[in-house]
Structures are given as C-alpha cells and as structure tokens.
Write a protein that holds these residues in place. Structure first.
Motif, mmCIF file in Angstrom:
data_model
loop_
_atom_site.group_PDB
_atom_site.id
_atom_site.type_symbol
_atom_site.label_atom_id
_atom_site.label_comp_id
_atom_site.label_asym_id
_atom_site.label_seq_id
_atom_site.Cartn_x
_atom_site.Cartn_y
_atom_site.Cartn_z
ATOM 1 N N GLY A 93 0.808 -1.212 0.000
ATOM 2 C CA GLY A 93 0.000 0.000 0.000
ATOM 3 C C GLY A 93 0.842 1.261 0.000
ATOM 4 O O GLY A 93 0.483 2.252 -0.642
ATOM 5 N N ARG A 94 1.968 1.242 0.726
ATOM 6 C CA ARG A 94 2.827 2.441 0.747
ATOM 7 C C ARG A 94 3.470 2.671 -0.614
ATOM 8 O O ARG A 94 3.658 3.823 -1.034
ATOM 9 C CB ARG A 94 3.893 2.300 1.838
ATOM 10 N N ARG A 95 3.818 1.597 -1.319
ATOM 11 C CA ARG A 95 4.370 1.779 -2.668
ATOM 12 C C ARG A 95 3.318 2.406 -3.590
ATOM 13 O O ARG A 95 3.634 3.297 -4.385
ATOM 14 C CB ARG A 95 4.833 0.438 -3.232
ATOM 15 N N ILE A 96 2.089 1.918 -3.504
ATOM 16 C CA ILE A 96 1.024 2.490 -4.323
ATOM 17 C C ILE A 96 0.833 3.968 -3.993
ATOM 18 O O ILE A 96 0.743 4.826 -4.884
ATOM 19 C CB ILE A 96 -0.294 1.714 -4.106
ATOM 20 N N ALA A 97 0.793 4.282 -2.703
ATOM 21 C CA ALA A 97 0.582 5.662 -2.268
ATOM 22 C C ALA A 97 1.722 6.570 -2.716
ATOM 23 O O ALA A 97 1.495 7.716 -3.138
ATOM 24 C CB ALA A 97 0.432 5.703 -0.752
ATOM 25 N N THR A 98 2.947 6.079 -2.620
ATOM 26 C CA THR A 98 4.103 6.890 -3.026
ATOM 27 C C THR A 98 4.044 7.198 -4.518
ATOM 28 O O THR A 98 4.289 8.337 -4.952
ATOM 29 C CB THR A 98 5.411 6.157 -2.696
ATOM 30 N N VAL A 99 3.717 6.197 -5.314
ATOM 31 C CA VAL A 99 3.619 6.395 -6.759
ATOM 32 C C VAL A 99 2.532 7.415 -7.079
ATOM 33 O O VAL A 99 2.715 8.310 -7.917
ATOM 34 C CB VAL A 99 3.353 5.049 -7.479
ATOM 35 N N ILE A 100 1.390 7.317 -6.408
ATOM 36 C CA ILE A 100 0.305 8.276 -6.653
ATOM 37 C C ILE A 100 0.758 9.693 -6.316
ATOM 38 O O ILE A 100 0.536 10.638 -7.091
ATOM 39 C CB ILE A 100 -0.943 7.888 -5.837
ATOM 40 N N ALA A 101 1.405 9.863 -5.176
ATOM 41 C CA ALA A 101 1.849 11.197 -4.765
ATOM 42 C C ALA A 101 2.829 11.793 -5.764
ATOM 43 O O ALA A 101 2.699 12.950 -6.186
ATOM 44 C CB ALA A 101 2.486 11.120 -3.379
ATOM 45 N N LEU A 102 3.829 11.005 -6.173
ATOM 46 C CA LEU A 102 4.845 11.519 -7.090
ATOM 47 C C LEU A 102 4.277 11.759 -8.480
ATOM 48 O O LEU A 102 4.654 12.726 -9.154
ATOM 49 C CB LEU A 102 6.016 10.541 -7.145
ATOM 50 N N ASP A 103 3.361 10.885 -8.912
ATOM 51 C CA ASP A 103 2.779 11.071 -10.238
ATOM 52 C C ASP A 103 1.868 12.296 -10.264
ATOM 53 O O ASP A 103 1.798 13.014 -11.270
ATOM 54 C CB ASP A 103 2.004 9.827 -10.666
ATOM 55 N N LEU A 104 1.163 12.565 -9.188
ATOM 56 C CA LEU A 104 0.364 13.788 -9.118
ATOM 57 C C LEU A 104 1.259 15.020 -9.185
ATOM 58 O O LEU A 104 0.944 15.998 -9.887
ATOM 59 C CB LEU A 104 -0.452 13.805 -7.823
ATOM 60 N N ALA A 105 2.374 14.984 -8.467
ATOM 61 C CA ALA A 105 3.299 16.123 -8.486
ATOM 62 C C ALA A 105 3.880 16.320 -9.881
ATOM 63 O O ALA A 105 4.026 17.455 -10.351
ATOM 64 C CB ALA A 105 4.416 15.894 -7.472
ATOM 65 N N ASP B 154 13.602 13.559 -12.142
ATOM 66 C CA ASP B 154 14.394 12.334 -12.230
ATOM 67 C C ASP B 154 13.568 11.263 -12.933
ATOM 68 O O ASP B 154 12.534 10.813 -12.428
ATOM 69 C CB ASP B 154 14.783 11.866 -10.828
ATOM 70 N N LYS B 155 14.006 10.842 -14.126
ATOM 71 C CA LYS B 155 13.256 9.863 -14.894
ATOM 72 C C LYS B 155 13.202 8.498 -14.206
ATOM 73 O O LYS B 155 12.341 7.677 -14.507
ATOM 74 C CB LYS B 155 13.865 9.727 -16.296
ATOM 75 N N LYS B 156 14.133 8.265 -13.283
ATOM 76 C CA LYS B 156 14.159 6.989 -12.585
ATOM 77 C C LYS B 156 13.275 6.983 -11.339
ATOM 78 O O LYS B 156 13.166 5.966 -10.662
ATOM 79 C CB LYS B 156 15.601 6.649 -12.182
ATOM 80 N N LEU B 157 12.658 8.141 -11.067
ATOM 81 C CA LEU B 157 11.838 8.242 -9.864
ATOM 82 C C LEU B 157 10.680 7.251 -9.906
ATOM 83 O O LEU B 157 10.367 6.587 -8.916
ATOM 84 C CB LEU B 157 11.287 9.665 -9.740
#
Length: 783
Positions: A699-711, A770-773
């Motif tokens: 769940g934390r991986r999903i949440a992190t991806v959502i946060a960074l993709d929104l930004a 960062d493209k690797k983010l």
C-alpha cells in the motif's frame, strides 16, 4: 497484373560483366565489373532539358534485424516520379513535386503551380558520352551508393555513411522492357552504437544493408482517382489550386489497386485481372499455411462487393524476386527482438494507385503469443491439439494478422471501433479473448475467423463505388446499420477521447470489460507456476513469462480511461446527420471507480508464493532480447515484487492523469455537475493513496507512486494551470496531514517523510525531474 509491367524475366548472362538486359529494355544499360560503372544512356533532352521521366521505387533488400530501427527486409523507402535533366555537361536526377496540382486549370495555371513549389535534386553527375542529338550516357553507380533515405539518423546518433564501403553492384543490374533494377550496398559506422545495434552487428558498431532501386515506366493509362473524405482508406494528399472558389483545395486520393470488371455495368462480374498476393516461402510451416488462410479471407469481401474471382493468394515461387514491382508479397521478416508488422504499399503518387503491396510480418510475433498463452494455460498444452493449445491459438492470431496487414496494402486504414461491436473488422488490434468457464481459464475463442461486416463495406466503398455520390450513399447506409469507425488519430495515445476506439481491447462496455479482465488476471496469477515455460527450459525465463500476465489488464485500463472526459465524435461530412456526444457522467464515474480498483492492494500485491519462483538464476544481463522485456529486479536474480506493484500503479496513472484528459474533465464538469471534475479525480486518488498506505508495504508503494505522479502531472506543460494549482493545493493539504503523523514505525516514518517532500516545492520539483523516480512499464505492444 498491370498493363505497364510485362510478365516474365530475363536470365542473367553467363559473363559476370554482362547483367540481364532485354533487347527492348526500358533503358539502355551497360554495367561493367571491371570499373564498377553502371552506364545509362538516355534520349536527347527536350526544350526543357528533361531527357526522361520514370516511376522511382526504392526498397530495403536486406535489413539489419533490429525492430527498434525499422530497417527491415522488404520495407519500401521511397516512391516518386524521377526525371533526368541535362544541364551543360551535367545530368541531374530530380524528384518531382506531385503534391500541388491544378488538373482543371489552364496550361498557364498548371505551369504557375509547377513553378511555385520546389522539386528535390537528388544527385548531379557527369555526362561521359554524348551522341549528338541522340542522347547522353552517364555513370549511375554514384547515385545508387548514396544514403538518400536518412538511414544514418534512423540507425541512431553517431551513425554515418561509410562511403568507402558503399557501392553499387554492376552484377545485380537487371533491365526489362518496363523496368530496370539496381542494387547497392550501403555501410554505416558509429563509435557509440545503440544497444539495439550492438545486439545485431557482428562488430558492434558497423552495419551494412542492400537497397534496391527501380526505374519503372509510368502507367500509360493512370487509374481514375477516388476521393476519400471520411479517412476510411490510406490516402495520397493533394492540394488542388484549380478547385472552385469556396471549395476545399485539399484532396485525399484513396489508395487502391487497379481492379476492373469485365462488364463494368454489371452488379456482379468477373475481373479483367485479379489481385494476387504471394506469401514468402521463408515463412515456416504451419505459419505459412496460416498466412495463406488468413490472407485468403479477403476473397469473400471482394465477392461480396461484386468482383468475381478478384482476389487470390499463393506461395511465392522461389524464382520470383520478392522486391519485383509486379508481385504483391507478404514478407517474413526476422529480427533479434519482437516488433511490429507492417502493411505498406508502393503507390503511384499521381493517382493513388497501389502498384505493389509489400507486407512485412515479424517472425517473433507468433512466438510472443505462444509465450503468453503458455503462461496463461500451461506449456504442457503446447501442440496438444486441444482448444487451449498455445500453438493453435497463436496460429489463429497469425491468420488474423496476415489479413490485417494485407488489408492495409489493399488501402484500408485501421478501424479501432471493431471490437466494440463484435469483431466486425480485421483492421482492429484484437485482444486475445481469455475467458473463465466454471472457474477455469480458456482461450478457445481467443480470435475471430474471417473478415467482418466493416471489412466487406470498406472494400465495396473503396473498389465498387463508381462516383463520389455512390460512395457517400454507401457510407450513409453503413452508418444507418450502426457500423462505427475510429481511426488512428482518435484511438492512439493516452490523451485520446473516443471510448469506442481503443487498441487491444474487447467488447462494447470498456468499464465492465476491465472488471472482467481483472477477474481473469486474478485467476491467471493464481494458476501461474513453473509450467508456464516448456519442460527443460531455463526457469529464469519465468520472469519474462510473468510480465504479460501481471499486466494482462494494461490495454483494457487504457480503454476504460477513455470514458473519463470521453467524447464520441463520428466521422461526417457537411449535410450528414451525426452528433457529437460526451460520455454520460454516470459512466465516467463508473470508469473512475474501476481504475481506482485496478490500483488496490488486492490487485497490485504479487502473491507471496511467486517471489521465490521468479527468483531463479541466472540473470539476463547478456540476453538483450530478454533484458528489455522483464521488470527490473532487486539485484541479480532476486525478483522485486514491490517494483511490480509500482509498475502496475504507474500504468493506471499514465492513462488516468493524462493532462488532456484532465483538461477535458474540467471543461465538461463546468457545464455538467454529474461529470467528475479534475479536482474530484485528484481527491479520489489522494484518499485512495492515504488509505492504501495503512495496508503495509504494498500500500505504501502504491501511495508513493500516486503522490509523485500527481506532483509530476502538475508540472506538465499541457495541463491547465488552473488544474495544476488545484493539484498543488491538494498535495499541500495532504502534506500537512502527513506531517502530523505521530509514533514510530514504518508507516509513521513514511508519512512524515512524504509529507516533508511534498511540503518542499523546490525539492519536489527536482525529484519529479528524475526519470528513474517512477519505473518504466515493460513493453507490451505489439502482442
């Protein structure tokens, strides 16, 4: 096949210095092995300096084997009208500009148009002999050894033509009454070759290929042009300066073969000369027979359009050159990695007449399909003869693929709406229909058989209509029957809006189908085991087999996302009864629910039992074809299940957060409160992320991806600044809540850490650059 091209061939002379030359050859040619010259003798120049005009065709004779470059055996390179002009002691090869015309204008107007637009000078050579008023001779070999086609940049940065290793071969010259054939070796070098080229080049940085050049007599009687304002067919674009004032100058000439009835007035009639396609003998059995079967489906469409015995298919005889302009060929192309198949044509630029269909089928496509079906059903069913046999189903796909690519060379464009109305066209990209029957997977009905209703209509529209008015009446009748059309421009790309047109999707309701596919995916993951690869195969290859199972829903996600901000915009002409409609708000909300569900912990948590199964060594560092297909691992052979989670989330967000989609939502919701706004979509994502983070590492991986993709989305240039500010505001509010987390432990520390990053605008902006983010999603197309 065509009146301008004579059947038969002329055998090579015994002496190597004397190529095949017919007594009544189109051009007088003298080729010498002694000095490497290829001397052409052309007639004396007219008052305008022009000595001769020909149809010029260039094709790739031998490819490089890299799908990434597109430099494939059999690929057409250029078709145009070339003219040879004398200027003093020089001869010029010029490519005529056939785009700007004035066919109904006066001689003065036609001359004005011709003099207003540029032609292209391809080469300047020296005249070596002049026979007074009878003509001139010159060495054509230097022209042939040039890179006229931009191979160097196509191969990759740093590549350049090696002129010392590039030359025309006098022994390969063939001169016939209606065409002359030349071959040249082109060599390219780079000190920094791309990984794709290093993978196929014996030396790492050097690449050589042969190019075929053809000079062909122009048709004595050009085919009557046909306009295609609906874009159902591939078109040759013209700008007509003699068009009446108030009428569009743009003319889209439909590309089609010459097909004439014996009795033009009859509704049904035999044809003067059938369209014949030849399947490359290099295609191995049983693929070759599958291609013959699939390509042969088009005979039904021509019969339905009133053309009796108009279409045939056979195996290419070994004595026939597949690049011969007289023959339509389905080429079997080998590459080091899987890639697209293509259906290009060689077309008369004046009229749109297809002179040659030159299909290129990638040989690894069928093997990729077998890999997917073995992973789904178990490799033990391979060659079993049962309905779920991976080989049998892959051959069903090959039949469809052969029909699809040949359809392009008959002139037909893609129709990505076919899957929404029950497989009514082979011109769609078909998803394999995987079903659950009594809780078990089956692929017995993976692909359709035969051409569909749209295909029959399209052939009739393109070949049987005798006037623009008759063609329009056919279209209106088809639309009244409910036949849809969605072309490339309205279907490709994550920003496309028409929910009726998607690639690799299935069924009429994309949202309901996403739910069904997710259930199929869950069953496939539960079934996945070591039997996904054949007995005796390296178990490390399970990682490659796993990717298409993990991402089984990827194309249905893209299809469902089109409902958000979706707009149905039919192809229509002025005077047609057709309305543009947006997708209903309830359907858009259902799509949002389905996409959020596809990012749930349940959907994106790799079953624990698969982690050791996917961690067999060795690694794939030296197998380039596998390296580009698998998901990155934690290190060496250890499979990273949480990276797989991130990839699954990224793929959904790529479609959901497309800037153009969010822009459309803002427009639609401002006039319809029932449509979800961009703000509502972001709110749902933030709520989902926050709730997912409470459910462990996945769940934390999903949440992190959502946060960074929104930004990252908020910083997209195509996104409305108004929406970007809303996203920033929502992230700031979430960051404030995250920063208030108390206690210790993984979740509490994660919350404070993410809150700190989202609160620091400068650091956040640097991070999303960062493209690797965020991980790259492994390649899917073509399947």
């Amino acid at each position: 096949m065509r009146s301008v091209l004579l059947a038969g061939a002329v055998a090579l002379a015994v002496a190597l210095s004397v190529p095949a030359v017919a007594e009544d050859a189109l051009i007088e040619v003298a080729a010498s092995q002694e000095d490497g010259k290829i001397m052409l003798t052309l007639p004396a120049a007219g008052p305008d300096g022009i000595m001769a005009r020909y149809l010029y065709v260039a094709q790739i004779e031998t490819g490089v084997g890299s799908a990434a470059t597109g430099v494939d055996r059999g690929a057409p390179l250029r078709t145009g009208i070339i003219r040879f002009r004398r200027m003093g002691k020089k001869v010029l090869a010029e490519l005529e500009n056939t785009t700007f015309i004035a066919p109904a204008g006066s001689a003065a107007q036609q001359a004005s148009v011709a003099n207003s637009f540029t032609n292209a000078t391809l080469w300047v050579g020296d005249i070596e002999q002049s026979a007074g008023g009878k003509g001139v001779s010159f060495d054509f070999a230097p022209f042939l050894a040039m890179d006229h086609f931009g191979f160097a940049p196509q191969l990759g940065e740093g590549y350049a033509l090696n002129e010392k290793f590039s030359l025309a071969d006098p022994a390969k010259v063939k001169a016939f009454p209606e065409n002359v054939e030349f071959s040249a070796l082109l060599s390219f070098s780079s000190k920094k070759p791309t990984p794709e080229l290093r993978n196929v080049s014996p030396s790492g940085g050097d690449v050589s290929l042969w190019v075929r050049h053809s000079l062909i007599a122009l048709p004595d009687e050009p085919i009557a042009p046909r306009a295609d304002p609906y874009n159902f067919a591939f078109s040759t674009y013209k700008y007509d300066f003699s068009a009446p004032l108030g009428r569009s100058m743009l003319v889209k000439l439909a590309e089609r073969h010459r097909l004439e009835k014996v009795d033009p007035a009859a509704e049904r009639s035999p044809v003067k000369e059938p369209i014949v396609y030849y399947v490359d003998g290099a295609a191995p059995e049983p693929v070759r027979q599958a291609l013959i079967d699939g390509v042969g489906w088009w005979a039904e469409a021509f019969e339905d359009a009133g053309f009796i015995d108009a279409f045939r298919v056979d195996v290419l005889p070994p004595e026939i050159d597949p690049l011969d302009i007289r023959y339509n060929v389905v080429n079997w192309v080998n590459r080091a990695t899987r890639g697209w198949s293509y259906g290009p044509s060689i077309v008369d630029p004046r009229t749109g007449e297809i002179l040659k269909g030159s299909v290129m089928l990638g040989s690894l496509r069928v093997r990729q399909d077998i890999l997917i079906f073995q992973a789904l059903m178990g490799a033990g069913l391979t060659d079993s003869g049962l309905p779920d046999d991976p080989v049998a189903v892959a051959l069903a796909r090959i039949r469809q693929l052969g029909a699809h690519e040949v359809g392009h060379t008959l002139g037909l464009a893609h129709n990505f709406a076919a899957s929404s109305q029950g497989r009514y066209s082979v011109m769609d990209y078909p998803a394999p229909r995987i079903e659950l029957v009594d809780g078990k997977l089956t692929i017995a009905d993976a692909y359709g058989v035969g051409v569909g209703e749209w295909d029959k209509f399209a052939i009739k529209y393109l070949y049987a209509a005798r006037s623009d008015a008759e063609a329009r009446a056919m279209v209106q009748e088809a639309q009244a029957r409910g036949l849809r059309f969605v072309g490339d421009s309205d279907a490709r790309g994550s920003d496309s809006a028409n929910p009726h047109g998607s690639l690799w999707d299935d069924f009429a309701d994309p949202v309901a189908e996403l739910g069904r596919v997710m259930a199929v995916r869950q069953a496939a993951l539960a079934r996945f085991d070591a039997n996904a690869v054949p007995e005796g195969q390296d178990l490390a290859s399970l990682r490659r087999a796993f990717v298409p199972i993990w991402l089984l829903h990827r194309y249905q996600v893209e299809s469902a996302a089109k409902a958000l901000g979706g707009v149905v915009a039919p192809h229509a002409l002025a005077g047609d009864q057709a309305a543009v409609e947006k997708v209903a708000g309830t359907d858009q909300r259902a799509a949002l629910d389905a996409l959020i569900s596809a990012m749930s912990v349940e959907a994106l948590e790799v079953p624990a039992r698969l982690q050791p199964l996917l961690s067999y060594g060795p690694s794939t560092d030296y197998d380039y074809s596998t390296m580009i297909e698998v998901m990155p691992t934690a290190g060496g052979p250890v499979f990273d299940t949480l990276r797989a989670t991130e990839i699954g989330a990224v793929h959904v967000l790529d479609s959901l957060l497309d800037p153009q989609r969010l822009n459309r939502l803002e427009m639609q919701s401002s006039g319809d409160a029932g449509t979800p706004s961009a703000h509502a979509v972001v709110t749902r994502l933030v709520e989902h992320a926050d709730a997912s983070a409470r459910r462990g590492a996945t769940g934390r991986r999903i949440a992190t991806v959502i946060a960074l993709d929104l930004a990252r989305t908020a910083r997209e240039g195509q996104l409305s600044r108004s929406i970007a500010l809303q996203i920033d505001g929502q992230l700031a509010r979430w960051a404030d809540d995250l920063g208030k987390a108390s206690g210790t432990g993984e979740e509490a520390d994660w919350r404070r850490g993410l809150g700190a990053l989202l609160s620091d605008s400068e650091k956040l902006s640097e991070a999303v650059k960062d493209k690797k983010l965020l991980p790259d999603v492994p390649p899917g197309m073509p399947i």
